[in-house]
Scaffold this motif. Structure first.
Motif, PDB file in Angstrom:
ATOM      1  N   SER A   6       0.827  -1.215   0.000  1.00  0.00           N
ATOM      2  CA  SER A   6       0.000   0.000   0.000  1.00  0.00           C
ATOM      3  C   SER A   6       0.858   1.262   0.000  1.00  0.00           C
ATOM      4  CB  SER A   6      -0.942  -0.006   1.205  1.00  0.00           C
ATOM      5  OG  SER A   6      -0.209   0.006   2.423  1.00  0.00           O
ATOM      6  N   LEU A   7       2.016   1.218   0.672  1.00  0.00           N
ATOM      7  CA  LEU A   7       2.926   2.368   0.632  1.00  0.00           C
ATOM      8  C   LEU A   7       3.461   2.574  -0.780  1.00  0.00           C
ATOM      9  CD1 LEU A   7       4.913   1.840   3.962  1.00  0.00           C
ATOM     10  CD2 LEU A   7       3.496   3.833   3.389  1.00  0.00           C
ATOM     11  N   ALA A   8       3.803   1.449  -1.426  1.00  0.00           N
ATOM     12  CA  ALA A   8       4.350   1.544  -2.773  1.00  0.00           C
ATOM     13  C   ALA A   8       3.323   2.084  -3.757  1.00  0.00           C
ATOM     14  CB  ALA A   8       4.840   0.171  -3.240  1.00  0.00           C
ATOM     15  N   LEU A   9       2.050   1.788  -3.513  1.00  0.00           N
ATOM     16  CA  LEU A   9       0.995   2.187  -4.446  1.00  0.00           C
ATOM     17  C   LEU A   9       0.293   3.474  -4.021  1.00  0.00           C
ATOM     18  CD1 LEU A   9      -0.474  -1.347  -5.129  1.00  0.00           C
ATOM     19  CD2 LEU A   9       0.835   0.037  -6.726  1.00  0.00           C
ATOM     20  N   GLY A  10       0.708   4.039  -2.877  1.00  0.00           N
ATOM     21  CA  GLY A  10       0.154   5.318  -2.452  1.00  0.00           C
ATOM     22  C   GLY A  10      -1.254   5.262  -1.885  1.00  0.00           C
ATOM     23  N   VAL A  11      -1.652   4.142  -1.318  1.00  0.00           N
ATOM     24  CA  VAL A  11      -3.014   4.026  -0.772  1.00  0.00           C
ATOM     25  C   VAL A  11      -2.979   3.652   0.712  1.00  0.00           C
ATOM     26  CG1 VAL A  11      -4.102   3.461  -2.975  1.00  0.00           C
ATOM     27  CG2 VAL A  11      -3.145   1.616  -1.568  1.00  0.00           C
ATOM     28  N   TYR A  12      -1.856   3.910   1.369  1.00  0.00           N
ATOM     29  CA  TYR A  12      -1.695   3.500   2.764  1.00  0.00           C
ATOM     30  C   TYR A  12      -2.765   4.136   3.664  1.00  0.00           C
ATOM     31  CZ  TYR A  12       0.482   2.790   7.340  1.00  0.00           C
ATOM     32  OH  TYR A  12       0.722   2.431   8.651  1.00  0.00           O
ATOM     33  N   ASP A  13      -2.952   5.448   3.540  1.00  0.00           N
ATOM     34  CA  ASP A  13      -3.920   6.158   4.396  1.00  0.00           C
ATOM     35  C   ASP A  13      -5.347   5.660   4.159  1.00  0.00           C
ATOM     36  OD1 ASP A  13      -1.911   7.629   5.555  1.00  0.00           O
ATOM     37  OD2 ASP A  13      -2.141   9.325   4.169  1.00  0.00           O
ATOM     38  N   ASP A  14      -5.677   5.370   2.911  1.00  0.00           N
ATOM     39  CA  ASP A  14      -7.019   4.858   2.603  1.00  0.00           C
ATOM     40  C   ASP A  14      -7.251   3.517   3.284  1.00  0.00           C
ATOM     41  OD1 ASP A  14      -8.156   6.810   0.611  1.00  0.00           O
ATOM     42  OD2 ASP A  14      -6.277   6.316  -0.382  1.00  0.00           O
ATOM     43  N   LEU A  15      -6.241   2.672   3.269  1.00  0.00           N
ATOM     44  CA  LEU A  15      -6.387   1.363   3.902  1.00  0.00           C
ATOM     45  C   LEU A  15      -6.508   1.494   5.412  1.00  0.00           C
ATOM     46  CD1 LEU A  15      -3.970  -0.912   1.843  1.00  0.00           C
ATOM     47  CD2 LEU A  15      -6.451  -1.014   1.929  1.00  0.00           C
ATOM     48  N   ARG A  16      -5.811   2.458   6.011  1.00  0.00           N
ATOM     49  CA  ARG A  16      -5.955   2.654   7.458  1.00  0.00           C
ATOM     50  C   ARG A  16      -7.395   3.061   7.796  1.00  0.00           C
ATOM     51  NH1 ARG A  16      -3.003  -0.488   9.407  1.00  0.00           N
ATOM     52  NH2 ARG A  16      -3.044  -1.212   7.252  1.00  0.00           N
ATOM     53  N   ARG A  17      -7.968   3.921   6.951  1.00  0.00           N
ATOM     54  CA  ARG A  17      -9.355   4.339   7.188  1.00  0.00           C
ATOM     55  C   ARG A  17     -10.320   3.169   7.017  1.00  0.00           C
ATOM     56  NH1 ARG A  17      -7.429   9.303   4.968  1.00  0.00           N
ATOM     57  NH2 ARG A  17      -7.819   8.614   2.817  1.00  0.00           N
ATOM     58  N   ILE A  18     -10.056   2.315   6.044  1.00  0.00           N
ATOM     59  CA  ILE A  18     -10.899   1.126   5.848  1.00  0.00           C
ATOM     60  C   ILE A  18     -10.838   0.229   7.081  1.00  0.00           C
ATOM     61  CG2 ILE A  18     -11.028  -1.058   4.571  1.00  0.00           C
ATOM     62  CD1 ILE A  18     -10.411   0.487   2.037  1.00  0.00           C
ATOM     63  N   LYS A  19      -9.635   0.089   7.645  1.00  0.00           N
ATOM     64  CA  LYS A  19      -9.500  -0.745   8.839  1.00  0.00           C
ATOM     65  C   LYS A  19     -10.290  -0.155  10.007  1.00  0.00           C
ATOM     66  CE  LYS A  19      -6.135  -2.778  12.017  1.00  0.00           C
ATOM     67  NZ  LYS A  19      -4.709  -2.878  12.405  1.00  0.00           N
ATOM     68  N   ASP A  20     -10.181   1.143  10.213  1.00  0.00           N
ATOM     69  CA  ASP A  20     -10.905   1.790  11.320  1.00  0.00           C
ATOM     70  C   ASP A  20     -12.414   1.660  11.136  1.00  0.00           C
ATOM     71  OD1 ASP A  20      -8.481   2.512  12.394  1.00  0.00           O
ATOM     72  OD2 ASP A  20      -8.510   4.552  11.579  1.00  0.00           O
TER      73      ASP A  20
ATOM     74  N   TYR B 170      -1.770  -0.320 -12.979  1.00  0.00           N
ATOM     75  CA  TYR B 170      -2.169  -1.083 -11.800  1.00  0.00           C
ATOM     76  C   TYR B 170      -2.383  -0.156 -10.598  1.00  0.00           C
ATOM     77  CZ  TYR B 170      -2.149  -4.618  -8.124  1.00  0.00           C
ATOM     78  OH  TYR B 170      -2.492  -5.402  -7.055  1.00  0.00           O
ATOM     79  N   ARG B 171      -1.473   0.822 -10.435  1.00  0.00           N
ATOM     80  CA  ARG B 171      -1.595   1.753  -9.309  1.00  0.00           C
ATOM     81  C   ARG B 171      -2.891   2.552  -9.401  1.00  0.00           C
ATOM     82  NH1 ARG B 171       3.264   5.833  -7.943  1.00  0.00           N
ATOM     83  NH2 ARG B 171       4.191   3.817  -7.446  1.00  0.00           N
ATOM     84  N   LEU B 172      -3.208   3.033 -10.596  1.00  0.00           N
ATOM     85  CA  LEU B 172      -4.434   3.812 -10.772  1.00  0.00           C
ATOM     86  C   LEU B 172      -5.675   2.958 -10.511  1.00  0.00           C
ATOM     87  CD1 LEU B 172      -3.499   5.870 -13.984  1.00  0.00           C
ATOM     88  CD2 LEU B 172      -3.746   6.729 -11.635  1.00  0.00           C
TER      89      LEU B 172
ATOM     90  N   ASP C  35     -11.474  -9.188  -1.973  1.00  0.00           N
ATOM     91  CA  ASP C  35     -10.902  -9.440  -3.300  1.00  0.00           C
ATOM     92  C   ASP C  35      -9.836  -8.406  -3.638  1.00  0.00           C
ATOM     93  OD1 ASP C  35     -12.506 -11.656  -3.724  1.00  0.00           O
ATOM     94  OD2 ASP C  35     -14.093 -10.501  -4.706  1.00  0.00           O
ATOM     95  N   VAL C  36     -10.106  -7.151  -3.297  1.00  0.00           N
ATOM     96  CA  VAL C  36      -9.136  -6.091  -3.573  1.00  0.00           C
ATOM     97  C   VAL C  36      -7.861  -6.299  -2.760  1.00  0.00           C
ATOM     98  CG1 VAL C  36      -8.683  -3.614  -3.375  1.00  0.00           C
ATOM     99  CG2 VAL C  36     -10.903  -4.414  -4.217  1.00  0.00           C
ATOM    100  N   ILE C  37      -8.031  -6.638  -1.468  1.00  0.00           N
ATOM    101  CA  ILE C  37      -6.867  -6.852  -0.606  1.00  0.00           C
ATOM    102  C   ILE C  37      -6.051  -8.050  -1.089  1.00  0.00           C
ATOM    103  CG2 ILE C  37      -6.120  -7.418   1.731  1.00  0.00           C
ATOM    104  CD1 ILE C  37      -7.239  -4.532   1.213  1.00  0.00           C
ATOM    105  N   ASP C  38      -6.746  -9.116  -1.505  1.00  0.00           N
ATOM    106  CA  ASP C  38      -6.033 -10.275  -2.032  1.00  0.00           C
ATOM    107  C   ASP C  38      -5.253  -9.928  -3.290  1.00  0.00           C
ATOM    108  OD1 ASP C  38      -6.861 -11.899  -0.035  1.00  0.00           O
ATOM    109  OD2 ASP C  38      -8.298 -13.069  -1.202  1.00  0.00           O
ATOM    110  N   ASP C  39      -5.753  -8.954  -4.044  1.00  0.00           N
ATOM    111  CA  ASP C  39      -5.049  -8.533  -5.252  1.00  0.00           C
ATOM    112  C   ASP C  39      -3.673  -7.957  -4.908  1.00  0.00           C
ATOM    113  OD1 ASP C  39      -4.579  -7.168  -7.929  1.00  0.00           O
ATOM    114  OD2 ASP C  39      -6.566  -8.036  -8.223  1.00  0.00           O
ATOM    115  N   PHE C  40      -3.596  -7.249  -3.781  1.00  0.00           N
ATOM    116  CA  PHE C  40      -2.299  -6.746  -3.313  1.00  0.00           C
ATOM    117  C   PHE C  40      -1.327  -7.894  -3.063  1.00  0.00           C
ATOM    118  CE2 PHE C  40      -4.651  -2.851  -2.247  1.00  0.00           C
ATOM    119  CZ  PHE C  40      -3.735  -1.884  -2.606  1.00  0.00           C
ATOM    120  N   GLU C  41      -1.815  -8.921  -2.397  1.00  0.00           N
ATOM    121  CA  GLU C  41      -0.955 -10.063  -2.087  1.00  0.00           C
ATOM    122  C   GLU C  41      -0.485 -10.750  -3.371  1.00  0.00           C
ATOM    123  OE1 GLU C  41      -3.063 -12.598   0.584  1.00  0.00           O
ATOM    124  OE2 GLU C  41      -2.924 -11.207   2.275  1.00  0.00           O
TER     125      GLU C  41
END
Length: 845
Positions: free
Chosen positions: A26-40, A115-117, A78-84
């Protein structure tokens, strides 16, 4: 009903969001903050899910809200698995070495910018959807609950009264229990005898029959009956026991006593009294609570007994001072007698022979479970229309009208008690046919592929977690005929427990076995039993699991499935007539488990299979026309289980890259000759060779790391280590199974290296075996020893009686062993007569 699995889905999803791999991606793709919000946001939703699940059946809008959450979580996963998947792809690219150019071409369709977009857009969409449904939670007045401690429906309290004529088919069980109760007890400890069985098996009925037997009136000065159920609080139990004691104070006085007064009163009541206390329907697994109660009642005269009924083997083991009595189902004749009693007035069954023919089939579906027989019999009382009887015969028992004391509430109560992570695992059983024999490694592979297993702790693997969950299901009486083979388990499900799985999983899971049955709208896991159905069904694109029917040969359906179901985690195509698989299988980048067992026409696998970096299980068992493994197999860096049948003689060196491999099996590899030189497999737990006719030696450098070694029908195999035969390595083996190995005359010295670990030793059809190792008596962990059809074996080791933990010994088809150890009359029978389960027969059954 699938919403009852949502809490576990939320837990699993939040756990994925916390993974280190996801953080880096997520850091590499620039979506780290979005994922933190999803977790919260997910944590906020999870907090109210348990309350919402309990209230949903009174509120249609709440039920729809839960359905929306399920859809969002599924898409988010599904989206998270795509990262893996992307992280694994990059790992393969970065470690490809000399084949770097091939790998670059292999993944040329991946564009980092695109892919990043794409991922950033999907993450923001998920974030917005979750935020909306999280805000909607305020509309329902839901309470926060952060752990799965929900209150479940309790069964009605029981009493000790019984009409003895209502007890059918339990005479033998009753006599066993009474004999145990009448045995002289140890004056230093209280004797506790548990009756264990699944819900509806008749444990309480048996306990009542025992409790009211006149022989016990003479043996015990005091008899007390207490229905415990889920209330194992000390004060409440003391009140119940005192109220049941014949000389106790009236309950209105006792209710006001504090713990100190209650325990003094109880000790005064029981002191020097030989008593029988029945604790009915115990669920408590907290040993501290039990010991606290036991200490207070252990003031009685010698010979006092406690009789416990419970569904939990864990509870029974904790409380028992004797062997638990496992209550089995009724015989066919006794089952029919129970059914007749509840379906007819006395003698009327003889007037309705046509109904009784249908009744026989109804009894059969109950699987010997008394409460199920009573439930269905009662539902047909005074009904003489044969169509009504046929409707009951052909319907799932869960779809029939029932009273509160029927079989559905009785068995579902056990399900309601399951922790959330076990509920999803249990739901998987709905995909299998009834009366199937299950092996733990196969079931665990399914759970692992679907992400249902809790995260392993340090030093554990998915197989360890799977075994723990199966033990827990067995402890709660969900599985039966549980056979522990050391590191491999087999088990079955009672037919009505299988029906329960169908019932509780019916929204997400579907077993399709009828013509014209519609696939449900939200199905994620589909099993098709009939080949003809493949041409009639539309494939849901959101499938996570697809189990093909035996004999499948519908090529268009296969192509459509692989191209449309891009989120598949589990694909099973067993016993099919396909000659090959489409190259498009590489699109299933989420796939974790691919099982292709016994496909007799399968000649090749496309090399594109090796693009499935998420693959954990690849099972090619008995694909006897398969020419070779696909090129690039070393790219499957997450592979944990590999079962191989091919015509290859030498296997590619890239197998050494499979460092995550835990299970490796070769079946019907007649040309197999190589010895794995230079390959270590650091995580390997099970190594198996079956029907490998040209295999001469074993990879002994691997054996010190494994827990299970299985060698069957390998006519040329020699167990000796050759030049190293005098060395005794330290081994971890828990299971050794040797079958049809004519080269074996004696055991090699290396066998002694597993003296501290070996749990199960099975030897079958070793026609030239002349002796067992003399060191066998030093095997302190050995619990099961089975010897079948070894005619030259003339004796067991002289001091076999010193094996401290041997619980099961079977000898069959060994004439000289039978003569020496024949029960009661053999000259050496006394050496093995103390073993708990002994079977000595002339020929194999």
């Amino acid at each position: 009903m699938a919403e009852s699995l949502l809490f576990s889905v939320a837990e699993s999803f939040i756990g994925k969001l916390a993974s280190r791999v996801l953080d880096e991606a997520s850091l590499a793709l620039g979506v780290y903050d979005d994922l933190r919000r999803i977790k919260d946001t997910s944590s906020l939703i999870k907090a109210v899910l348990l309350d919402a699940e309990q209230k949903q059946w009174q509120n249609n809008e709440l039920r729809e809200w839960l359905r929306q959450i399920k859809c969002v979580f599924s898409d988010a996963e599904d989206v998270i698995d795509d990262f893996e998947c992307e992280a694994l792809r990059m790992q393969v690219v970065n470690t490809s070495g000399s084949i770097r150019r091939k790998v670059r071409h292999y993944f040329s369709s991946s564009n980092p910018v695109a892919y990043r977009l794409k991922m950033a857009h999907q993450i923001k969409d998920i974030n917005a959807r979750l935020t909306k449904v999280a805000a909607d939670r305020h509309n329902f007045g839901l309470q926060n609950n952060y752990s799965d401690t929900r209150i479940v429906q309790k069964r009605e309290l029981t009493h000790s009264h019984i009409i003895e004529s209502d007890v059918i088919g339990r005479e033998h069980d009753k006599q066993i229990i009474i004999d145990l109760l009448l045995q002289d007890g140890d004056d230093k400890s209280l004797s506790v005898i548990p009756i264990v069985g699944m819900g509806g098996m008749g444990k309480t009925t048996l306990a009542k029959s025992v409790f009211n037997d006149e022989r016990l009136d003479e043996a015990f000065q005091q008899k007390m009956w207490v229905c415990v159920s889920h209330d194992f609080e000390l004060k409440h139990l003391l009140v119940k026991i005192l109220n049941s004691a014949s000389d106790s104070s009236p309950s209105e006085h006792i209710q006001n006593f504090d713990i100190e007064q209650l325990q003094n009163h109880l000790r005064n009541t029981l002191v020097d009294q030989k008593f029988l206390l029945v604790l009915d329907d115990v669920w408590n697994e907290n040993r501290v609570k039990w010991e606290e109660l036991k200490d207070l009642i252990q003031v009685s005269a010698k010979g006092s007994k406690v009789l416990v009924t419970t569904r939990s083997h864990k509870t029974a083991d904790m409380m028992s001072t004797n062997t638990s009595h496992i209550l089995e189902g009724l015989s066919k004749n006794d089952s029919l007698s129970v059914f007749v009693k509840w379906a007819f007035k006395e003698g009327e069954d003889k007037k309705h022979l046509e109904l009784m023919e249908v009744g026989n089939d109804i009894v059969q579906k109950c699987g010997g479970l008394p409460l199920a027989i009573r439930t269905l019999g009662s539902s047909l009382f005074l009904k003489f229309d044969i169509e009504e009887w046929k409707f009951v015969k052909d319907s799932e028992i869960w779809n029939l009208p029932q009273q509160d004391d029927g079989i559905l509430p009785a068995i579902k109560l056990s399900y309601d008690q399951l922790p959330s992570y076990l509920k999803r695992c249990f739901a998987c059983f709905s995909l299998f046919e009834k009366s199937s024999l299950h092996i733990d490694v196969e079931v665990t592979a399914f759970w692992n592929a679907l992400g249902f297993l809790p995260t392993p702790k340090q030093g554990e693997n998915s197989g360890d977690i799977g075994k723990q969950l199966l033990h827990e299901l067995w402890s709660r009486s969900f599985v039966q005929n549980f056979v522990d083979g050391g590191s491999i388990f087999s088990f079955e499900l009672h037919d009505l427990v299988h029906d329960l799985a169908l019932y509780v999983a019916r929204d997400d899971f579907q077993l399709l076995n009828f013509q014209y049955e519609n696939i449900r709208e939200n199905v994620r896991h589909l099993s098709v039993l009939e080949n003809d159905l493949l041409s009639q069904i539309s494939i849901p694109t959101g499938l996570r699991t697809m189990l093909f029917p035996d004999g499948a040969n519908n090529k268009p359906f296969l192509n459509n499935c692989l191209s449309m179901c891009k989120y598949l985690r589990l694909l099973e195509i067993n016993n099919s007539r396909y000659k090959n698989l489409p190259c498009s299988i590489c699109k299933l980048k989420h796939l974790r488990c691919l099982r292709l067992v016994n496909n007799q026409e399968l000649e090749r696998l496309p090399d594109s299979v090796c693009k499935l970096q998420n693959l954990q299980t690849l099972d090619l068992h008995d694909c006897q026309k398969l020419q070779k493994l696909p090129n690039g197999i070393g790219n499957l860096i997450k592979l944990q289980e590999l079962c191989i049948t091919t015509k290859q003689s030498n296997f590619p060196e890239e197998l050494a890259k499979l460092s995550s491999l835990e299970i490796l099996a070769f079946i019907n590899c007649d040309n197999l000759m190589f010895s794995f030189e230079g390959i270590q497999f650091p995580k390997l737990k099970l190594l198996s060779f079956s029907y490998c006719g040209n295999l001469k030696s074993l990879p002994f450098h691997i054996i010190p790391n494994i827990e299970s070694l299985i060698i069957k029908d390998c006519n040329m195999v020699i167990l000796s280590m050759g030049d190293n035969n005098n060395q005794i390595p330290k081994l971890k083996l828990k299971l050794i199974r040797l079958n049809s190995l004519p080269q074996i005359v004696t055991f090699p010295q290396w066998f002694q290296g597993c003296a501290n670990t070996l749990h199960t030793l099975i030897i079958g059809n070793c026609e030239n075996l002349e002796e067992l190792p003399k060191c066998l008596s030093t095997f302190i962990s050995l619990k099961i020893l089975k010897i079948v059809n070894c005619p030259k074996l003339i004796s067991l080791p002289e001091d076999v009686h010193r094996l401290p933990n041997l619980q099961g010994l079977t000898m069959s088809g060994c004439p000289e062993l039978y003569r020496r150890y024949e029960p009661e009359v053999g000259q050496d029978w006394y050496k093995i007569s103390h073993i708990k389960h002994v079977k000595v027969v002339e020929l194999e059954d």
